[in-house]
Design an enzyme around this catalytic site. Structure first.
Site, PDB file in Angstrom:
ATOM      1  N   ASP A 174      -4.928  16.604  11.112  1.00  0.00           N
ATOM      2  CA  ASP A 174      -4.853  15.372  11.899  1.00  0.00           C
ATOM      3  C   ASP A 174      -5.899  15.433  13.011  1.00  0.00           C
ATOM      4  O   ASP A 174      -5.835  16.307  13.887  1.00  0.00           O
ATOM      5  CB  ASP A 174      -3.448  15.230  12.489  1.00  0.00           C
ATOM      6  CG  ASP A 174      -3.231  13.898  13.180  1.00  0.00           C
ATOM      7  OD1 ASP A 174      -4.163  13.394  13.832  1.00  0.00           O
ATOM      8  OD2 ASP A 174      -2.111  13.364  13.085  1.00  0.00           O
TER       9      ASP A 174
ATOM     10  N   GLU B 287      -7.485  -3.848   4.846  1.00  0.00           N
ATOM     11  CA  GLU B 287      -7.367  -3.773   3.393  1.00  0.00           C
ATOM     12  C   GLU B 287      -6.271  -4.698   2.885  1.00  0.00           C
ATOM     13  O   GLU B 287      -6.402  -5.288   1.799  1.00  0.00           O
ATOM     14  CB  GLU B 287      -7.072  -2.330   2.976  1.00  0.00           C
ATOM     15  CG  GLU B 287      -8.206  -1.372   3.276  1.00  0.00           C
ATOM     16  CD  GLU B 287      -7.790   0.087   3.212  1.00  0.00           C
ATOM     17  OE1 GLU B 287      -8.408   0.835   2.441  1.00  0.00           O
ATOM     18  OE2 GLU B 287      -6.846   0.464   3.933  1.00  0.00           O
TER      19      GLU B 287
ATOM     20  N   ARG C 255      -2.402  -2.217  -3.643  1.00  0.00           N
ATOM     21  CA  ARG C 255      -3.622  -1.420  -3.573  1.00  0.00           C
ATOM     22  C   ARG C 255      -3.509  -0.305  -4.614  1.00  0.00           C
ATOM     23  O   ARG C 255      -2.543   0.458  -4.629  1.00  0.00           O
ATOM     24  CB  ARG C 255      -3.787  -0.791  -2.194  1.00  0.00           C
ATOM     25  CG  ARG C 255      -5.047   0.065  -2.111  1.00  0.00           C
ATOM     26  CD  ARG C 255      -5.021   1.005  -0.934  1.00  0.00           C
ATOM     27  NE  ARG C 255      -6.195   1.869  -0.937  1.00  0.00           N
ATOM     28  CZ  ARG C 255      -6.258   3.035  -0.318  1.00  0.00           C
ATOM     29  NH1 ARG C 255      -5.227   3.496   0.347  1.00  0.00           N
ATOM     30  NH2 ARG C 255      -7.353   3.764  -0.371  1.00  0.00           N
TER      31      ARG C 255
ATOM     32  N   HIS D 186     -10.918   4.645  16.349  1.00  0.00           N
ATOM     33  CA  HIS D 186     -10.175   5.085  17.536  1.00  0.00           C
ATOM     34  C   HIS D 186     -10.647   6.399  18.150  1.00  0.00           C
ATOM     35  O   HIS D 186     -10.002   6.874  19.088  1.00  0.00           O
ATOM     36  CB  HIS D 186      -8.697   5.210  17.187  1.00  0.00           C
ATOM     37  CG  HIS D 186      -8.092   3.940  16.660  1.00  0.00           C
ATOM     38  ND1 HIS D 186      -8.017   2.792  17.404  1.00  0.00           N
ATOM     39  CD2 HIS D 186      -7.554   3.648  15.440  1.00  0.00           C
ATOM     40  CE1 HIS D 186      -7.448   1.844  16.687  1.00  0.00           C
ATOM     41  NE2 HIS D 186      -7.160   2.327  15.497  1.00  0.00           N
TER      42      HIS D 186
ATOM     43  N   ARG E 291      -8.677  17.444   2.447  1.00  0.00           N
ATOM     44  CA  ARG E 291      -9.484  17.523   1.229  1.00  0.00           C
ATOM     45  C   ARG E 291     -10.845  18.127   1.557  1.00  0.00           C
ATOM     46  O   ARG E 291     -11.417  17.875   2.602  1.00  0.00           O
ATOM     47  CB  ARG E 291      -9.663  16.133   0.602  1.00  0.00           C
ATOM     48  CG  ARG E 291      -8.369  15.543   0.086  1.00  0.00           C
ATOM     49  CD  ARG E 291      -8.573  14.123  -0.417  1.00  0.00           C
ATOM     50  NE  ARG E 291      -7.663  13.198   0.230  1.00  0.00           N
ATOM     51  CZ  ARG E 291      -7.774  11.883   0.195  1.00  0.00           C
ATOM     52  NH1 ARG E 291      -8.791  11.320  -0.458  1.00  0.00           N
ATOM     53  NH2 ARG E 291      -6.891  11.120   0.814  1.00  0.00           N
TER      54      ARG E 291
ATOM     55  N   ASN F  74       0.878  -1.171   0.000  1.00  0.00           N
ATOM     56  CA  ASN F  74       0.000   0.000   0.000  1.00  0.00           C
ATOM     57  C   ASN F  74       0.912   1.217   0.000  1.00  0.00           C
ATOM     58  O   ASN F  74       1.511   1.554   1.018  1.00  0.00           O
ATOM     59  CB  ASN F  74      -0.900  -0.022   1.239  1.00  0.00           C
ATOM     60  CG  ASN F  74      -2.008   1.014   1.168  1.00  0.00           C
ATOM     61  OD1 ASN F  74      -1.912   1.994   0.441  1.00  0.00           O
ATOM     62  ND2 ASN F  74      -3.054   0.800   1.941  1.00  0.00           N
TER      63      ASN F  74
ATOM     64  N   HIS G  38     -12.076   3.463  -1.353  1.00  0.00           N
ATOM     65  CA  HIS G  38     -12.039   2.668  -0.111  1.00  0.00           C
ATOM     66  C   HIS G  38     -12.735   1.317  -0.280  1.00  0.00           C
ATOM     67  O   HIS G  38     -13.179   0.707   0.698  1.00  0.00           O
ATOM     68  CB  HIS G  38     -12.669   3.424   1.071  1.00  0.00           C
ATOM     69  CG  HIS G  38     -11.912   4.644   1.472  1.00  0.00           C
ATOM     70  ND1 HIS G  38     -12.519   5.878   1.625  1.00  0.00           N
ATOM     71  CD2 HIS G  38     -10.594   4.850   1.720  1.00  0.00           C
ATOM     72  CE1 HIS G  38     -11.608   6.777   1.959  1.00  0.00           C
ATOM     73  NE2 HIS G  38     -10.426   6.188   2.017  1.00  0.00           N
TER      74      HIS G  38
ATOM     75  N   GLY H 117      -8.358  10.327   4.733  1.00  0.00           N
ATOM     76  CA  GLY H 117      -9.306  10.246   3.630  1.00  0.00           C
ATOM     77  C   GLY H 117     -10.524   9.529   4.161  1.00  0.00           C
ATOM     78  O   GLY H 117     -10.391   8.548   4.902  1.00  0.00           O
TER      79      GLY H 117
ATOM     80  N   GLY I  60     -10.999   8.259   8.045  1.00  0.00           N
ATOM     81  CA  GLY I  60      -9.583   8.453   8.303  1.00  0.00           C
ATOM     82  C   GLY I  60      -9.194   9.800   7.742  1.00  0.00           C
ATOM     83  O   GLY I  60     -10.036  10.680   7.565  1.00  0.00           O
TER      84      GLY I  60
END
Length: 384
Positions: free
Chosen positions: A271, A369, A87, A322, A229, A9, A175, A200, A198
């Protein structure tokens, strides 16, 4: 007999990987790791398996990073790989099924950069570098867009001139590997809304295992608020920036993908962990968090309408798994629509975080993933 599959990835300056051992019906994860800060003066290489490694070194480029990975596998006696799976965020309109990588596939990916400009250049570079170090090992491309092929035209088509649809301007969704894995963890999918949250982030509406709509569209820039984004915008905003501010295409791309979202709203960081830590003392950080939760709630409401209700909501991804506060901010205002959160279960990160009487089951499931990349690569290898 064991067959080792390496799942890769790749990012612009990092390479994440996981190694799987396929022995008949038994699949074992042998380890995982990452090479970070590639191209910078000091990088980091870590691996967690039977042996653990965590060291710093300079990795000037992807080739040097892959050479370090090959050296590690040789030390572990694992250099004989059966296949390597990648990926791939998007293959554009032509590549929408997982496939073996050959020169035609590489050429098609190079011609599809505009569909995922943040991701495809690094992904292609890794494929090319892998061929230098594992020249005889088959490589497979596993597309995030493949899961979304079931989206009906009614949901996938933009209200634009017909020729643009025929040229591939449509909703592709992303995703997909994460969504695929989550569905393997749910025995009876029914009407499921999955929130992969996340840096993204996107949501998908799933009916009996088939995706019927998703929040990201032509590229991974659209949909809900993300780390840097913007998500969905009134097209008039772009016309304003072009005509009134004189922005170039490159300036627009930088704003939309690198300076917006949580970072743009907070002026502090994209973040979520940083924003959560600053929430009590920084009103801009608190606003960005609320805006993120609001955009997710709106999308959940949209998909309740698309599915005619929901049997369950699943949180996954780094934030989804989380950040109990975010799950609370998203779900609590939806109580009247059947989303009744169990606060204790949510705070302790249980799998089921809804109350027993909740009409809609709310789950928190870690995604994998890499496992899906390895499994698809193994199946494609067996078909050769």
């Amino acid at each position: 007999m064991s067959e080792y599959i390496l799942a890769l990835n790749s990012g612009s300056s990092s390479l994440k990987f996981a190694l799987y051992d396929f022995a008949g019906e038994v699949v074992q994860r042998k380890g995982e790791g990452a090479i970070e800060r590639i191209g910078q003066s000091v990088g980091r290489f870590w691996w967690r398996g039977d042996r653990r490694l965590d060291r710093t070194a300079a990795f000037p480029d992807l080739s040097s990073a892959l050479k370090a990975l090959l050296d590690l596998f040789q030390e572990l006696g694992l250099e004989q790989l059966s296949a390597i799976g990648h990926r791939v965020v998007s293959g554009g309109p032509e590549l929408r099924e997982h496939c073996a990588i050959d020169e035609h596939v590489l050429q098609t990916l190079r011609a599809s950069l505009r569909f995922a400009p943040l991701h495809l250049p690094a992904e292609i570079a890794v494929m090319e570098a892998v061929s230098q170090h594992w020249s005889k090992t088959p490589q497979f491309a596993c597309f995030d867009t493949a899961f979304h092929r079931s989206i009906p035209e009614l949901a996938a088509r933009y209200p634009l001139p017909r020729n643009l649809w025929q040229e591939g301007v449509r909703k592709y969704g992303f995703h997909g590997l994460s969504y695929e894995y989550i569905l393997t963890q749910i025995p009876t999918p029914g009407r499921t809304i999955i929130a992969h949250l996340g840096n993204g982030a996107s949501l998908a509406a799933v009916q009996d295992g088939n995706c019927v709509d998703t929040s990201m569209g032509l590229s991974p820039t659209g949909g809900i608020v993300m780390g840097t984004r913007c998500g969905d915008l009134d097209p008039g905003v772009l016309l304003y920036l072009l005509e009134e501010k004189g922005y170039s295409a490159n300036q627009l791309e930088r704003i939309l993908n690198h300076l917006s979202g949580l970072l743009g709203l907070s002026g502090l960081s994209g973040d979520m962990q940083v924003l959560l830590a600053a929430r009590e003392n920084d009103p801009h950080a608190a606003f960005a968090i609320d805006a993120f939760a609001y955009s997710v709630r709106k999308m959940i409401g949209c998909y309740l309408a698309v599915l005619g209700g929901a049997d369950r909501l699943v949180f996954t991804g780094g934030i989804g798994e989380h950040a109990p506060l975010l799950r609370e901010l998203i779900c609590t205002p939806l109580g009247a629509l059947g989303f009744v959160l169990d606060n204790a279960a949510n705070q302790t990160g249980q799998r089921r975080i809804s109350r027993s009487e909740s009409p809609v089951e709310i789950l928190c499931i870690p995604t994998d993933e890499d496992r899906m990349i390895a499994e698809h690569s193994y199946q494609l290898l067996r078909q050769r």
